[in-house]
Design a protein around this motif. Structure first.
Motif, short mmCIF file in Angstrom:
data_model
loop_
_atom_site.label_atom_id
_atom_site.label_comp_id
_atom_site.label_asym_id
_atom_site.label_seq_id
_atom_site.Cartn_x
_atom_site.Cartn_y
_atom_site.Cartn_z
N ARG A 29 0.81 -1.21 0.00
CA ARG A 29 0.00 0.00 0.00
C ARG A 29 0.85 1.26 0.00
O ARG A 29 0.54 2.24 -0.67
CB ARG A 29 -0.90 -0.02 1.23
N ARG A 183 -16.52 5.83 -2.26
CA ARG A 183 -17.15 5.36 -3.48
C ARG A 183 -18.65 5.25 -3.26
O ARG A 183 -19.08 4.69 -2.24
CB ARG A 183 -16.57 3.98 -3.81
N SER B 74 -13.37 -7.39 -4.02
CA SER B 74 -14.29 -6.28 -4.24
C SER B 74 -14.82 -6.37 -5.66
O SER B 74 -14.07 -6.70 -6.59
CB SER B 74 -13.60 -4.93 -4.04
N ALA B 110 -15.16 -6.32 0.32
CA ALA B 110 -14.67 -5.14 1.03
C ALA B 110 -15.30 -3.87 0.45
O ALA B 110 -15.09 -3.56 -0.72
CB ALA B 110 -13.15 -5.07 0.93
N GLY B 111 -16.07 -3.19 1.27
CA GLY B 111 -16.71 -1.95 0.82
C GLY B 111 -17.88 -2.19 -0.11
O GLY B 111 -18.38 -1.24 -0.72
N PHE B 136 -16.75 -1.33 5.28
CA PHE B 136 -15.34 -1.73 5.41
C PHE B 136 -14.98 -2.17 6.83
O PHE B 136 -13.80 -2.25 7.15
CB PHE B 136 -14.38 -0.59 5.01
N HIS B 139 -13.08 -5.36 6.74
CA HIS B 139 -11.83 -5.11 6.01
C HIS B 139 -10.82 -4.39 6.90
O HIS B 139 -9.62 -4.72 6.93
CB HIS B 139 -12.16 -4.29 4.76
N GLY B 143 -6.95 -5.53 8.78
CA GLY B 143 -5.74 -4.79 8.43
C GLY B 143 -5.74 -4.25 7.02
O GLY B 143 -4.68 -3.96 6.47
N GLN B 144 -6.93 -4.09 6.43
CA GLN B 144 -7.10 -3.49 5.10
C GLN B 144 -6.20 -4.10 4.03
O GLN B 144 -5.42 -3.40 3.38
CB GLN B 144 -6.88 -1.98 5.16
N PRO B 145 -6.27 -5.41 3.84
CA PRO B 145 -5.44 -6.00 2.78
C PRO B 145 -5.85 -5.51 1.41
O PRO B 145 -7.03 -5.20 1.18
CB PRO B 145 -5.71 -7.50 2.92
N ARG B 146 -4.89 -5.43 0.48
CA ARG B 146 -5.25 -5.20 -0.92
C ARG B 146 -5.97 -6.44 -1.41
O ARG B 146 -5.90 -7.51 -0.78
CB ARG B 146 -3.99 -4.93 -1.75
N THR B 147 -6.65 -6.32 -2.53
CA THR B 147 -7.47 -7.44 -2.98
C THR B 147 -7.02 -7.93 -4.35
O THR B 147 -6.48 -7.13 -5.13
CB THR B 147 -8.95 -7.01 -3.06
N LEU B 168 -1.73 -13.01 -1.31
CA LEU B 168 -2.16 -11.77 -1.95
C LEU B 168 -2.05 -11.90 -3.46
O LEU B 168 -1.02 -12.33 -3.97
CB LEU B 168 -1.29 -10.60 -1.48
#
Lengths: 197, 188
Positions: A29, A183, B74, B110-111, B136, B139, B143-147, B168
Motif C-alpha cells: 500500500r 465510493r 471487491s 470489502a466496501g 469496510f 476489512h 488490516g485493510q489488505p489489498r485485494t 495476496l
C-alpha cells in the motif's frame, strides 16, 4: 499543498502503468500514491433536480465527441464525474461500472464518465483498467468547463465525485455530489434508475 | 456520570460495536479477530455454511467445516474480476475432490453492499457465499489488505479461527493453489 499533489500522482500513475498487472496487485500500500483525506465537497452545485441538464460536447477517449443531447429520447444517462485518473477510489469506481454493464443496459441507461484529465492520460488509465464499455470524456480544455457549468469544479482543478441521473427527456432526476473520499454504492444509483421506469 | 462512563463503554462493546481496526493484514499463526456477518439470505448458501435456519448473524468460527478459505475481494477490483474464473474453479475442485465437508469458501466484499456483491455473484456465477462489508468494518479489522487476499483458517468451534496461510493476488492455477491449501491444512 494541493498543487504538489498532482505531479506525484501522475508519476505514480506512469509507474503503475509500466508494471505488469500481477505485480501491481501485490504492491504494498505504501508504494501506491494516496491523496490522503480530502475535503468531502469543495464546490457549489449550480444545477437542480427537475431542470433540463445543461448540454455539453466533449472529446471521447474512443475518438470523436460525445454530447449529452445525443441521448435525448433514446437513453437515460448516468453522468459519472470522478476527480482524477490514477487515484485510488476513481481507479475502482469505473471498473465496477464496467462489470455492471448488463445492469445499466437492462435499465436502458448509458454511463458517461467524465474527468478533467487530458485524453492521453484517460487513454492510458482506461487501458490499464482493461477498457470500459461506456464513453470516457475529457473535460480538460477549457479546464473543467463542464464540471464548472454544473457546479462540480473543486478549488484544486479536479471535479467532485458526483453522479447525476438524466432521464430520456433530458431532465435531472438524481444528483449525488458524493464525499470525494468514498465510493458511492452502486445499489443506490440503480434504485434511482429503477424509479424512472 | 464519570463513574458511569466505563460501564457505558463496556455496554456498547458488549452490544457488538465494530471490531477494532488492525494495523496489518493477518499472517500465518495469527488468530482472526472476531467478525460477525449477516447470515446469507439464500437458503442454499446458509445450508452450505451449516447455519441454522433463521440465524441472523454468524461468526466465521461457526461455519461447519474444519477449514475455511476467505477471499477478501471487491466488485470494483479488476484483479478480483480477472481471477474470478480461477476462484470458481477452485470451489469446483474442492467439491470434485470430496473436500467440501472439510474446506469451505466465503468471499468478503470489502466496501461492497449487498447489491454490489450480488452483481459480482451474478456476473461470475459464483456458487459460494459472498458476504457484504459495505462499511469496510471487517476489512479494517483484517488490516485493510489489498485485494484479492486469501486467508486459510483452521476452525475450532467457539475459539478464534487460526490463520494457516495467506496469499495476496491471483491464485494462479486452481489445481496448484488447492494443493497448497491441502498441504497447509493437512488435508488428504
Amino acid at each position: 499543498m494541493r498543487r504538489k499533489l498532482r505531479l506525484p500522482g501522475l508519476a505514480a500513475g506512469l509507474l503503475l502503468l509500466a508494471l505488469p498487472a500481477w505485480l501491481w496487485a501485490a504492491l504494498p500500500r505504501e508504494e501506491i500514491y494516496q491523496p490522503g483525506q480530502l475535503k468531502p465537497v469543495d464546490s457549489q452545485l449550480k444545477v437542480a433536480l427537475g431542470q433540463l441538464a445543461p448540454d455539453f460536447s466533449l472529446p471521447a477517449v474512443g475518438g470523436g465527441r460525445v454530447s449529452l443531447s445525443q441521448y435525448r429520447g433514446k437513453k437515460n444517462v448516468a453522468l459519472s464525474f470522478v476527480p482524477a485518473a490514477w487515484t485510488p477510489v476513481c481507479s475502482e469506481q469505473w471498473p465496477g461500472y464496467n462489470l455492471a454493464r448488463e445492469e445499466f443496459e437492462e435499465r436502458d441507461t448509458i454511463v458517461l464518465g467524465i474527468t478533467n484529465d487530458n485524453l492521453p492520460t484517460l487513454f492510458a488509465w482506461t487501458q490499464a483498467m482493461g477498457g470500459v464499455w461506456f464513453p470516457v470524456l475529457s473535460d480538460f480544455w477549457p479546464h473543467g468547463g463542464v464540471a464548472g457549468q454544473y457546479g462540480l469544479l473543486r478549488g484544486d482543478g479536479t471535479s467532485e465525485r458526483a453522479l447525476l441521473l438524466i432521464d430520456k427527456a433530458g431532465l435531472l432526476r438524481y444528483i449525488d455530489v458524493h464525499d470525494i473520499n468514498q465510493r458511492p454504492d452502486l445499489g443506490v444509483l440503480m434504485a434511482e434508475i429503477d424509479k424512472l421506469r | 456520570m464519570k463513574k458511569l462512563l466505563p460501564l457505558l463503554l463496556l455496554a456498547i462493546m458488549c452490544l457488538g460495536g465494530p471490531p477494532p481496526a488492525a494495523a496489518a493484514p493477518p499472517k500465518e499463526g495469527d488468530s482472526l479477530p472476531a467478525l460477525k456477518f449477516a447470515a446469507p439470505a439464500q437458503a442454499a448458501q446458509a445450508r452450505y455454511l451449516g447455519l441454522a435456519t433463521g440465524q441472523g448473524q454468524f461468526s466465521l468460527g461457526q461455519v461447519k467445516a474444519s477449514h475455511l478459505l476467505v477471499e477478501v475481494f471487491s466488485m470494483y477490483c479488476t484483479f478480483c474480476q480477472v481471477d474470478a474464473p480461477q476462484v470458481n474453479q477452485l470451489h469446483e475442485l474442492i467439491k470434485q475432490q470430496d473436500l467440501e465437508g472439510k474446506l469451505k469458501m466465503v468471499g468478503l466484499g470489502a466496501g461492497n453492499s449487498e447489491y454490489e456483491v450480488g452483481v459480482y455473484r451474478k456476473k461470475f456465477n459464483v456458487a459460494f457465499p459472498l458476504l457484504p462489508d459495505a462499511d469496510f468494518s471487517a476489512h479494517k479489522a483484517l488490516g485493510q489488505p489489498r485485494t484479492p487476499f486469501f486467508i486459510l483458517l483452521k476452525l475450532s468451534g467457539q475459539g478464534a479461527p487460526q490463520v494457516l496461510y495467506t496469499h495476496l493476488g491471483s491464485i494462479g492455477q486452481a489445481q496448484d493453489f488447492l494443493a497448497t491449501l491441502k498441504q497447509k491444512a493437512g488435508l488428504k
